[in-house]
Design a protein around this motif. Structure first.
Motif, mmCIF file in Angstrom:
data_model
loop_
_atom_site.group_PDB
_atom_site.id
_atom_site.type_symbol
_atom_site.label_atom_id
_atom_site.label_comp_id
_atom_site.label_asym_id
_atom_site.label_seq_id
_atom_site.Cartn_x
_atom_site.Cartn_y
_atom_site.Cartn_z
ATOM 1 N N TYR A 101 10.174 -16.114 9.167
ATOM 2 C CA TYR A 101 9.703 -17.421 9.731
ATOM 3 C C TYR A 101 8.126 -17.491 9.547
ATOM 4 C CZ TYR A 101 8.862 -20.905 13.042
ATOM 5 O OH TYR A 101 8.151 -22.069 13.692
ATOM 6 N N HIS A 102 7.529 -16.153 9.343
ATOM 7 C CA HIS A 102 6.128 -16.198 9.564
ATOM 8 C C HIS A 102 5.438 -15.849 8.269
ATOM 9 C CE1 HIS A 102 5.802 -16.796 13.986
ATOM 10 N NE2 HIS A 102 6.791 -15.781 13.823
ATOM 11 N N PHE A 103 6.189 -14.997 7.700
ATOM 12 C CA PHE A 103 5.740 -14.398 6.193
ATOM 13 C C PHE A 103 6.818 -14.202 5.215
ATOM 14 C CE2 PHE A 103 3.198 -12.389 9.538
ATOM 15 C CZ PHE A 103 1.783 -12.665 9.142
ATOM 16 N N GLU A 104 6.511 -14.547 3.750
ATOM 17 C CA GLU A 104 7.552 -14.550 2.850
ATOM 18 C C GLU A 104 8.056 -13.355 2.529
ATOM 19 O OE1 GLU A 104 5.994 -16.129 -0.822
ATOM 20 O OE2 GLU A 104 5.152 -17.880 0.393
ATOM 21 N N ASN A 105 7.191 -12.334 2.826
ATOM 22 C CA ASN A 105 7.766 -10.954 2.390
ATOM 23 C C ASN A 105 6.478 -10.084 2.723
ATOM 24 O OD1 ASN A 105 5.535 -11.155 0.388
ATOM 25 N ND2 ASN A 105 7.574 -11.934 -1.185
ATOM 26 N N LYS A 106 6.952 -8.814 2.836
ATOM 27 C CA LYS A 106 5.879 -7.734 3.065
ATOM 28 C C LYS A 106 4.617 -8.011 2.159
ATOM 29 C CE LYS A 106 6.118 -3.094 1.498
ATOM 30 N NZ LYS A 106 6.383 -1.813 1.389
ATOM 31 N N GLN A 107 4.555 -8.227 1.069
ATOM 32 C CA GLN A 107 3.555 -8.234 0.149
ATOM 33 C C GLN A 107 2.356 -9.415 0.963
ATOM 34 O OE1 GLN A 107 2.442 -6.713 -2.642
ATOM 35 N NE2 GLN A 107 0.304 -7.850 -2.177
ATOM 36 N N ASN A 108 3.133 -10.782 1.235
ATOM 37 C CA ASN A 108 2.447 -11.620 1.948
ATOM 38 C C ASN A 108 1.646 -11.063 3.498
ATOM 39 O OD1 ASN A 108 3.357 -14.630 3.818
ATOM 40 N ND2 ASN A 108 1.588 -14.222 2.543
ATOM 41 N N ILE A 109 2.052 -10.227 4.047
ATOM 42 C CA ILE A 109 1.716 -9.715 5.071
ATOM 43 C C ILE A 109 0.490 -8.841 4.607
ATOM 44 C CG2 ILE A 109 1.566 -8.065 6.975
ATOM 45 C CD1 ILE A 109 4.738 -8.368 6.944
ATOM 46 N N PHE A 110 0.514 -8.200 3.677
ATOM 47 C CA PHE A 110 -0.474 -7.362 3.068
ATOM 48 C C PHE A 110 -1.644 -8.326 2.466
ATOM 49 C CE2 PHE A 110 -1.655 -3.996 -0.270
ATOM 50 C CZ PHE A 110 -2.626 -3.477 0.412
ATOM 51 N N ASP A 111 -1.455 -9.396 1.908
ATOM 52 C CA ASP A 111 -2.415 -10.270 1.222
ATOM 53 C C ASP A 111 -3.041 -11.008 2.431
ATOM 54 O OD1 ASP A 111 -1.340 -9.602 -1.241
ATOM 55 O OD2 ASP A 111 -0.213 -11.542 -1.304
ATOM 56 N N VAL A 112 -2.621 -11.255 3.531
ATOM 57 C CA VAL A 112 -3.040 -11.977 4.540
ATOM 58 C C VAL A 112 -4.268 -11.008 5.207
ATOM 59 C CG1 VAL A 112 -3.011 -12.872 7.015
ATOM 60 C CG2 VAL A 112 -1.350 -13.467 5.104
ATOM 61 N N LEU A 113 -3.886 -9.655 5.281
ATOM 62 C CA LEU A 113 -4.655 -8.559 5.895
ATOM 63 C C LEU A 113 -5.993 -8.261 4.752
ATOM 64 C CD1 LEU A 113 -2.293 -6.121 7.289
ATOM 65 C CD2 LEU A 113 -3.555 -7.427 8.354
#
Length: 204
Positions: free
Chosen positions: A42-54
Protein backbone atom coordinates in the motif's frame (compact mmCIF):
# COMPACT_ATOMS: atom_id res chain seq x y z
CA UNK A 1 3.95 11.37 13.31
CA UNK A 2 5.15 7.76 13.25
CA UNK A 3 3.01 6.52 10.36
CA UNK A 4 3.09 2.97 9.06
CA UNK A 5 5.10 4.16 6.06
CA UNK A 6 7.73 5.76 8.28
CA UNK A 7 7.85 2.70 10.53
CA UNK A 8 8.48 0.53 7.47
CA UNK A 9 11.33 2.83 6.47
CA UNK A 10 12.77 2.90 10.00
CA UNK A 11 12.68 -0.86 10.38
CA UNK A 12 14.05 -1.43 6.89
CA UNK A 13 16.92 0.95 7.59
CA UNK A 14 17.76 -0.93 10.78
CA UNK A 15 17.60 -4.36 9.17
CA UNK A 16 19.45 -3.35 6.00
CA UNK A 17 22.24 -1.74 8.03
CA UNK A 18 22.67 -4.88 10.13
CA UNK A 19 22.42 -7.56 7.44
CA UNK A 20 22.69 -5.78 4.11
CA UNK A 21 19.87 -5.10 1.67
CA UNK A 22 20.14 -8.44 -0.12
CA UNK A 23 19.80 -10.50 3.07
CA UNK A 24 16.54 -8.88 4.19
CA UNK A 25 13.14 -9.90 2.79
CA UNK A 26 9.79 -8.14 2.76
CA UNK A 27 8.66 -10.83 5.19
CA UNK A 28 11.46 -9.87 7.59
CA UNK A 29 10.42 -6.23 7.41
CA UNK A 30 6.73 -6.97 7.97
CA UNK A 31 7.48 -9.24 10.93
CA UNK A 32 9.54 -6.52 12.63
CA UNK A 33 6.96 -3.80 11.90
CA UNK A 34 4.10 -6.07 12.96
CA UNK A 35 2.02 -5.84 9.77
CA UNK A 36 0.84 -8.16 7.02
CA UNK A 37 2.90 -8.38 3.84
CA UNK A 38 0.03 -6.96 1.82
CA UNK A 39 0.17 -3.78 3.91
CA UNK A 40 3.66 -2.93 2.64
CA UNK A 41 2.46 -2.70 -0.95
CA UNK A 42 0.00 0.00 0.00
CA UNK A 43 3.00 2.25 0.69
CA UNK A 44 5.79 0.83 -1.51
CA UNK A 45 5.95 -1.04 -4.79
CA UNK A 46 8.57 -3.49 -3.52
CA UNK A 47 11.71 -3.80 -1.40
CA UNK A 48 13.76 -1.90 -3.96
CA UNK A 49 11.38 1.04 -3.69
CA UNK A 50 11.96 1.14 0.08
CA UNK A 51 15.71 1.11 -0.50
CA UNK A 52 15.48 3.85 -3.13
CA UNK A 53 13.54 6.13 -0.76
CA UNK A 54 16.22 5.69 1.90
CA UNK A 55 19.00 6.42 -0.59
CA UNK A 56 17.17 9.50 -1.89
CA UNK A 57 16.78 10.85 1.64
CA UNK A 58 20.45 10.24 2.30
CA UNK A 59 21.47 12.03 -0.91
CA UNK A 60 19.39 15.07 0.04
CA UNK A 61 21.05 15.22 3.46
CA UNK A 62 24.48 14.80 1.89
CA UNK A 63 23.83 17.61 -0.60
CA UNK A 64 22.78 19.90 2.22
CA UNK A 65 25.84 18.97 4.23
CA UNK A 66 28.15 19.72 1.30
CA UNK A 67 26.48 23.11 0.83
CA UNK A 68 27.18 23.84 4.51
CA UNK A 69 30.79 22.84 4.06
CA UNK A 70 31.20 25.22 1.13
CA UNK A 71 30.32 28.10 3.44
CA UNK A 72 32.00 26.77 6.56
CA UNK A 73 35.35 28.46 6.17
CA UNK A 74 34.07 31.87 5.14
CA UNK A 75 30.91 32.67 7.08
CA UNK A 76 31.42 34.32 10.44
CA UNK A 77 34.70 32.68 11.37
CA UNK A 78 37.18 34.49 13.61
CA UNK A 79 40.19 32.56 12.36
CA UNK A 80 41.35 29.87 9.98
CA UNK A 81 41.39 27.28 12.78
CA UNK A 82 37.79 28.21 13.70
CA UNK A 83 36.80 27.54 10.11
CA UNK A 84 38.57 24.18 10.04
CA UNK A 85 36.85 23.15 13.27
CA UNK A 86 33.45 24.26 11.94
CA UNK A 87 33.88 22.28 8.72
CA UNK A 88 35.13 19.22 10.60
CA UNK A 89 32.28 19.41 13.09
CA UNK A 90 29.71 19.57 10.29
CA UNK A 91 31.23 16.63 8.39
CA UNK A 92 31.74 14.50 11.49
CA UNK A 93 28.68 15.23 13.60
CA UNK A 94 26.01 15.89 10.98
CA UNK A 95 27.18 13.31 8.46
CA UNK A 96 29.48 10.48 9.55
CA UNK A 97 27.97 10.27 13.05
CA UNK A 98 24.40 11.18 12.15
CA UNK A 99 22.35 8.08 13.00
CA UNK A 100 20.41 7.98 9.73
CA UNK A 101 23.40 8.76 7.50
CA UNK A 102 25.63 6.33 9.35
CA UNK A 103 23.17 3.48 8.83
CA UNK A 104 22.78 4.24 5.13
CA UNK A 105 26.57 4.37 4.73
CA UNK A 106 26.78 0.95 6.39
CA UNK A 107 24.24 -0.41 3.91
CA UNK A 108 26.13 1.10 0.98
CA UNK A 109 29.42 -0.33 2.24
CA UNK A 110 27.90 -3.83 2.32
CA UNK A 111 25.95 -3.57 -0.93
CA UNK A 112 28.68 -1.92 -3.03
CA UNK A 113 30.02 -5.41 -3.72
CA UNK A 114 26.67 -6.57 -5.12
CA UNK A 115 25.22 -3.45 -6.72
CA UNK A 116 27.06 -1.19 -9.16
CA UNK A 117 24.73 1.76 -8.60
CA UNK A 118 25.26 1.55 -4.85
CA UNK A 119 29.03 1.31 -5.39
CA UNK A 120 28.95 4.51 -7.41
CA UNK A 121 26.82 6.26 -4.78
CA UNK A 122 29.16 5.14 -2.00
CA UNK A 123 32.21 6.34 -3.90
CA UNK A 124 30.55 9.65 -4.75
CA UNK A 125 29.50 10.60 -1.21
CA UNK A 126 32.27 8.97 0.83
CA UNK A 127 35.23 9.61 -1.46
CA UNK A 128 34.76 11.86 -4.49
CA UNK A 129 32.73 14.68 -2.92
CA UNK A 130 34.84 15.00 0.26
CA UNK A 131 38.07 14.90 -1.74
CA UNK A 132 36.85 17.43 -4.30
CA UNK A 133 35.75 19.80 -1.55
CA UNK A 134 39.01 19.46 0.36
CA UNK A 135 41.07 19.94 -2.78
CA UNK A 136 39.15 23.15 -3.46
CA UNK A 137 39.77 24.37 0.09
CA UNK A 138 43.50 23.68 -0.13
CA UNK A 139 43.67 25.57 -3.42
CA UNK A 140 42.08 28.59 -1.73
CA UNK A 141 44.42 28.35 1.25
CA UNK A 142 47.42 28.25 -1.06
CA UNK A 143 46.17 31.21 -3.10
CA UNK A 144 45.96 33.41 0.01
CA UNK A 145 49.26 32.24 1.42
CA UNK A 146 48.04 30.31 4.48
CA UNK A 147 49.76 27.11 3.38
CA UNK A 148 52.68 26.63 0.93
CA UNK A 149 52.00 25.79 -2.69
CA UNK A 150 51.59 22.09 -3.34
CA UNK A 151 49.31 19.71 -5.25
CA UNK A 152 45.87 20.31 -3.77
CA UNK A 153 44.65 16.85 -4.84
CA UNK A 154 47.56 15.23 -3.01
CA UNK A 155 46.89 17.25 0.14
CA UNK A 156 43.22 16.27 -0.01
CA UNK A 157 44.10 12.57 -0.04
CA UNK A 158 46.73 13.02 2.69
CA UNK A 159 44.18 14.88 4.84
CA UNK A 160 41.17 12.66 4.22
CA UNK A 161 42.67 9.14 4.12
CA UNK A 162 43.23 8.92 7.91
CA UNK A 163 39.77 10.35 8.57
CA UNK A 164 38.23 7.71 6.32
CA UNK A 165 40.33 5.07 8.10
CA UNK A 166 39.21 6.24 11.56
CA UNK A 167 35.60 6.31 10.38
CA UNK A 168 35.89 2.69 9.27
CA UNK A 169 37.59 1.77 12.56
CA UNK A 170 35.23 3.51 14.96
CA UNK A 171 31.98 4.46 13.18
CA UNK A 172 31.26 1.60 10.76
CA UNK A 173 32.71 -1.33 12.67
CA UNK A 174 30.18 -2.54 15.23
CA UNK A 175 27.46 -0.58 17.00
CA UNK A 176 27.60 3.21 16.82
CA UNK A 177 27.90 4.27 20.46
CA UNK A 178 28.86 7.44 22.29
CA UNK A 179 32.14 5.72 23.17
CA UNK A 180 32.92 4.91 19.53
CA UNK A 181 32.00 8.46 18.49
CA UNK A 182 34.34 9.92 21.10
CA UNK A 183 37.15 7.57 20.05
CA UNK A 184 36.69 8.76 16.47
CA UNK A 185 36.74 12.43 17.53
CA UNK A 186 39.96 11.97 19.47
CA UNK A 187 41.78 10.28 16.59
CA UNK A 188 40.35 12.51 13.86
CA UNK A 189 41.02 15.84 15.56
CA UNK A 190 44.51 14.73 16.58
CA UNK A 191 45.20 13.93 12.93
CA UNK A 192 43.83 17.31 11.78
CA UNK A 193 46.00 19.19 14.26
CA UNK A 194 49.10 17.25 13.21
CA UNK A 195 48.30 17.62 9.52
CA UNK A 196 47.97 21.39 9.61
CA UNK A 197 50.91 21.59 11.98
CA UNK A 198 52.96 20.04 9.19
CA UNK A 199 51.61 22.16 6.34
CA UNK A 200 51.07 25.34 8.37
CA UNK A 201 48.08 27.51 9.27
CA UNK A 202 46.50 25.63 12.17
CA UNK A 203 46.99 26.24 15.89
CA UNK A 204 44.50 23.75 17.32
Amino acid sequence: MNTTKERILDVSLELFSQRGYSAVSIRDICKSVGIKESSVYYHFENKQNIFDVLLDRFSEIAKGMMAQLENGLTEGQNSFSDGINTVSNCFFEQYLMNDFCNRVMRIMFIEQFNNENVRKLYQHWLMDEPLNFQSKIFSVLMSIGIIPNCCSEYLAVKYYAPIYFYAQKWLFNGELTEESKEAFRIDAYKHIQMFFGEVGGYNG
